[in-house]
Write an enzyme that holds these catalytic residues in place. Structure first.
Site, PDB file in Angstrom:
ATOM      1  CE  LYS A   1       2.453  -5.456  -2.802  1.00 58.50           C
ATOM      2  NZ  LYS A   1       1.353  -4.493  -3.071  1.00 58.50           N
TER       3      LYS A   1
ATOM      4  CD  GLU B   1      -3.867  -3.573  -1.018  1.00 60.71           C
ATOM      5  OE1 GLU B   1      -4.406  -3.406   0.087  1.00 60.71           O
ATOM      6  OE2 GLU B   1      -3.748  -4.688  -1.563  1.00 60.71           O
TER       7      GLU B   1
ATOM      8  NE  ARG C   1       3.573 -14.451  -9.208  1.00 66.35           N
ATOM      9  CZ  ARG C   1       3.361 -13.381  -8.450  1.00 66.35           C
ATOM     10  NH1 ARG C   1       2.389 -12.548  -8.758  1.00 66.35           N
ATOM     11  NH2 ARG C   1       4.095 -13.153  -7.377  1.00 66.35           N
TER      12      ARG C   1
END
Length: 560
Positions: free
Chosen positions: A273, A37, A263
Site C-alpha cells: 500500500k 485499515e 502472502r
C-alpha cells in the site's frame, strides 16, 4: 508459481481448522473477519485474504465480518471506507449486515488497557522514540528495561487517565505492555499498546486523543465480535504470541485463534500500500483506479470481472508461505471467463482507407455475422457494408514478406463476414510517399455464407464501413513496471522503473456501429486485437467512447 510444494488442492487451513474444531474449542459458531485499515484501496493481495476468510466461514457454516481497523486518525478517511465496502461487494464477498468499526469499541479497548495496568501488565513510558528503539535491543542482543517500567499501578492508572483527558502533548508518552525485554521475539519486548494523537477522527471526531496500536486492538476486537479464527497473512506469524498474550492477560474465555496463510505477490506489480500510494501521489499513474495498478478499482476499470479474479484465486489454491505468481495466470483466467461470453466486433485501430471501385456508389447492404464464434447461443448481428471501408494499416504490405497472407498488390483476401477483395492500385501522398488509399475490386459471388467454393484465399482481415464507423479512443495497456520482480523505491522516485509503453493512447480508432451506446464496463472482443472494456471514468466525455484493452488475445500462460 514460486514455492510450488506449498500449493495444495485441498486447503491446508481447512485441514488445520477441521482438526482443531473436532475438539470443540468453541461454544459459538464459526466466524472469520477481514480487517482493513481505511487508509487506501484494496488490491489483488487483499482479494486473496478476503477470499480465504470468506470461504472458510462459508465452509463451516459461519459468518464473515468486515471490520475497519480505524484506530489511526492521521491516515484514515470515509472515502476509503466506502470504496472498500463497494469493492468487496463487487468481488462477490458481501458481508451483509456484518460491517463493524474498531473505533466503535474505543471504550472497551481503553478499559482493557486499564485492566492490564491493574494487573501489573502495562505501564506508561516516557522514553522518546529514539530512546525506545535504543532500549529495544537487536535480534542478537536483548533489550533493556525502561526506567519507567517500575512505576506503581496507581501512578500508571493516574497518568493513563490524564493521557485520555488530553493533558499531554502528542508523542510525549505511551502505554506499553510489560512482557519481556529479553525475548527473542522483538514483538514481545514491551510493545507499545497506546499512543497520544491529537487529531480529528473521521467517525468519533475529537472524542479521543489516545489510540490503541493494531496488535493490541485487534485481538480485543476479535473477542468482542466472537471471532473464532483470525486468519491473516504469514508476516503476522511473529505477532501471534502477542495476540495470545493480550487475550490471556485479559482472561478471555474461549479466545479466538490466529492462524496464518501465505502472502500473495504477482510478477511485475507492487501490492504494498505504501508503494502504491507513492505511485498515485507522485503522479506516475491516473489515480488509485488506474488500469495498470493491481488495485481492485484499477482491475475493475481495466475490465476484469469479479468471476475472473475469483477464478484466479481458486486456481492458485492454498499457499503456506509468501509466494509469487506469474501475472499471466490472472490474464489467462480472464480470457477463459470472457471468450464464450463476450461479443466479438470489428475495430480498426490504425485505419487505412479502401475504396471498392466496382461496388455501387451510395449503396449500403447489411451483412449478418456471428456475435461469438465459440458460442452460437449469443446469436448474430447485422453490420453495414459500403463502397468505402477502412482496414488495419498493418493488414497491407506493398512488398509482402514470405508467409504474408494479408492484402498486397494483385492479391486477394477475404473481408471478415463479407467478400473477397483484390488490391488493384495504391494511392500515395505526393510529398511523403505515404500510402493513403487502396483501390480494390470485390467479387460479388464470394459473399460469406453463400457457399462459394470456386477458389480459396489464405487470409481474412477485419474492416469497418467508413460511413457508419464509430470513432473512439482506445487505451492499450501493458505492464506498468519494467522489472518483473516489482522493484521498490524507498524515496518514492519511480521514474526509471516505469515502462514508457505501459499506456499507448490510440485516437480516432474506427469501430463498427454495434458499439454505439455501449455503457461503462461493457466488454467486447475486438477481432484479432484482444478483449476491451468501456472505460468507466473517461468514456462519454465530449460524447466519445473510450475503450481500455483488458488483455490481448495471446495467452502466454497456456504456453507456460
Amino acid at each position: 508459481m514460486d514455492n510450488e510444494k506449498e500449493h495444495h488442492n485441498e486447503n491446508f487451513l481447512y485441514k488445520l481448522i477441521s482438526g482443531e474444531l473436532e475438539k470443540e474449542p468453541f461454544g459459538r459458531a464459526m466466524c472469520t473477519r477481514f480487517p482493513p485499515e481505511p487508509n487506501g484501496y484494496l488490491h489483488i493481495g487483499s482479494a486473496y485474504a478476503i477470499h480465504t476468510n470468506y470461504t472458510m466461514a462459508q465452509r463451516f457454516g459461519g459468518n464473515f465480518n468486515l471490520r475497519f481497523d480505524d484506530t489511526n486518525p492521521l491516515k484514515e478517511d470515509i472515502e476509503y471506507v466506502n470504496a472498500i465496502v463497494e469493492d468487496i461487494r463487487w468481488l462477490g464477498y458481501d458481508p451483509g449486515e456484518h460491517i463493524y468499526y474498531g473505533s466503535d469499541y474505543s471504550e472497551q479497548i481503553y478499559q482493557a488497557a486499564v485492566t492490564l495496568i491493574e494487573r501489573g501488565r502495562a505501564y506508561v513510558c516516557e522514553l522518546t522514540p529514539d530512546e525506545t528503539r535504543e532500549y529495544r535491543g537487536t535480534l542478537t542482543e536483548p533489550g533493556k528495561n525502561s526506567p519507567y517500567r517500575g512505576r506503581s499501578i496507581e501512578e500508571n492508572l493516574g497518568i493513563f487517565a490524564k493521557m485520555r483527558n488530553g493533558d499531554y502533548p502528542a508523542s510525549s508518552m505511551v502505554l506499553r505492555a510489560k512482557i519481556d525485554m529479553a525475548s527473542p521475539n522483538l514483538n514481545l519486548r514491551d510493545p507499545i499498546i497506546y499512543r497520544i494523537i491529537h487529531a480529528e477522527h473521521y467517525r468519533t471526531g475529537n472524542e479521543w486523543c489516545i489510540y490503541p496500536m493494531y496488535d493490541f486492538a485487534h485481538p480485543i476486537q476479535d473477542a468482542i465480535e466472537g471471532i473464532t479464527y483470525s486468519l491473516c497473512s504469514i508476516e503476522f506469524k511473529d505477532h501471534r504470541p502477542l495476540y495470545e498474550w493480550v487475550l490471556d492477560g485479559l482472561g478471555i474465555v474461549e479466545p479466538p485463534r490466529q492462524r496464518e496463510f501465505g502472502r500473495l505477490n504477482l510478477t511485475g506489480v507492487v501490492t504494498s500500500k505504501r508503494f502504491l500510494r507513492q505511485l498515485v501521489t507522485g503522479g506516475y499513474v491516473d489515480g488509485w483506479d488506474d488500469p495498470r495498478l493491481p488495485t481492485l478499482r484499477g482491475l475493475r476499470r481495466r475490465g476484469f470481472t469479479p468471476e475472473s479474479i475469483r477464478r484466479f484465486i481458486e486456481e492458485i489454491g492454498s499457499i503456506r508461505t509468501t509466494s509469487t505468481v506469474d501475472i499471466s495466470l490472472l490474464d489467462h483466467c480472464l480470457r477463459q471467463e470472457l471468450k464464450e461470453k463476450t461479443a466479438s466486433v470489428m475495430a480498426v485501430l490504425q485505419p487505412l482507407k479502401v475504396v471498392i471501385t466496382n461496388y455501387p456508389e451510395g449503396e449500403t447492404e447489411l451483412l449478418t455475422v456471428e456475435n461469438n464464434s465459440e458460442n452460437e447461443g449469443m446469436g448474430r448481428r447485422e453490420i453495414p457494408f459500403s463502397r468505402t471501408i477502412y482496414i488495419e494499416r498493418d493488414d497491407f504490405a506493398e512488398v509482402p514478406p514470405k508467409g504474408y497472407h494479408r492484402l498486397s498488390p494483385g492479391c486477394e483476401v477475404r473481408l471478415k463476414g463479407a467478400y473477397f477483395i483484390r488490391c488493384e492500385e495504391v494511392v500515395r501522398e505526393p510529398a511523403s510517399g505515404e500510402v493513403t488509399e487502396l483501390r480494390c475490386t470485390y467479387d460479388p459471388l464470394t459473399k460469406s455464407g453463400s457457399g462459394f467454393t470456386a477458389r480459396k484465399v489464405k487470409g481474412t482481415i477485419h474492416w469497418v464501413s467508413a460511413a457508419h464507423a464509430v470513432k473512439a479512443d482506445v487505451h492499450l495497456y501493458d505492464k506498468l513496471l519494467l522489472d518483473e520482480s516489482a522493484p521498490t523505491r524507498e524515496d518514492g522516485s519511480w521514474a526509471d522503473a516505469i515502462n514508457p509503453d505501459s499506456l499507448v493512447i490510440v485516437k480516432d480508432a474506427l469501430i463498427e456501429p454495434s458499439v454505439q451506446g455501449a455503457g461503462p464496463e461493457e466488454r467486447y472482443q475486438f477481432f484479432r486485437h484482444g478483449f476491451f472494456c468501456v472505460d468507466r471514468k473517461h468514456s462519454g466525455v465530449e460524447g466519445r467512447l473510450v475503450f481500455n484493452r483488458i488483455v490481448p488475445l495471446k495467452d502466454t500462460w497456456n504456453k507456460k
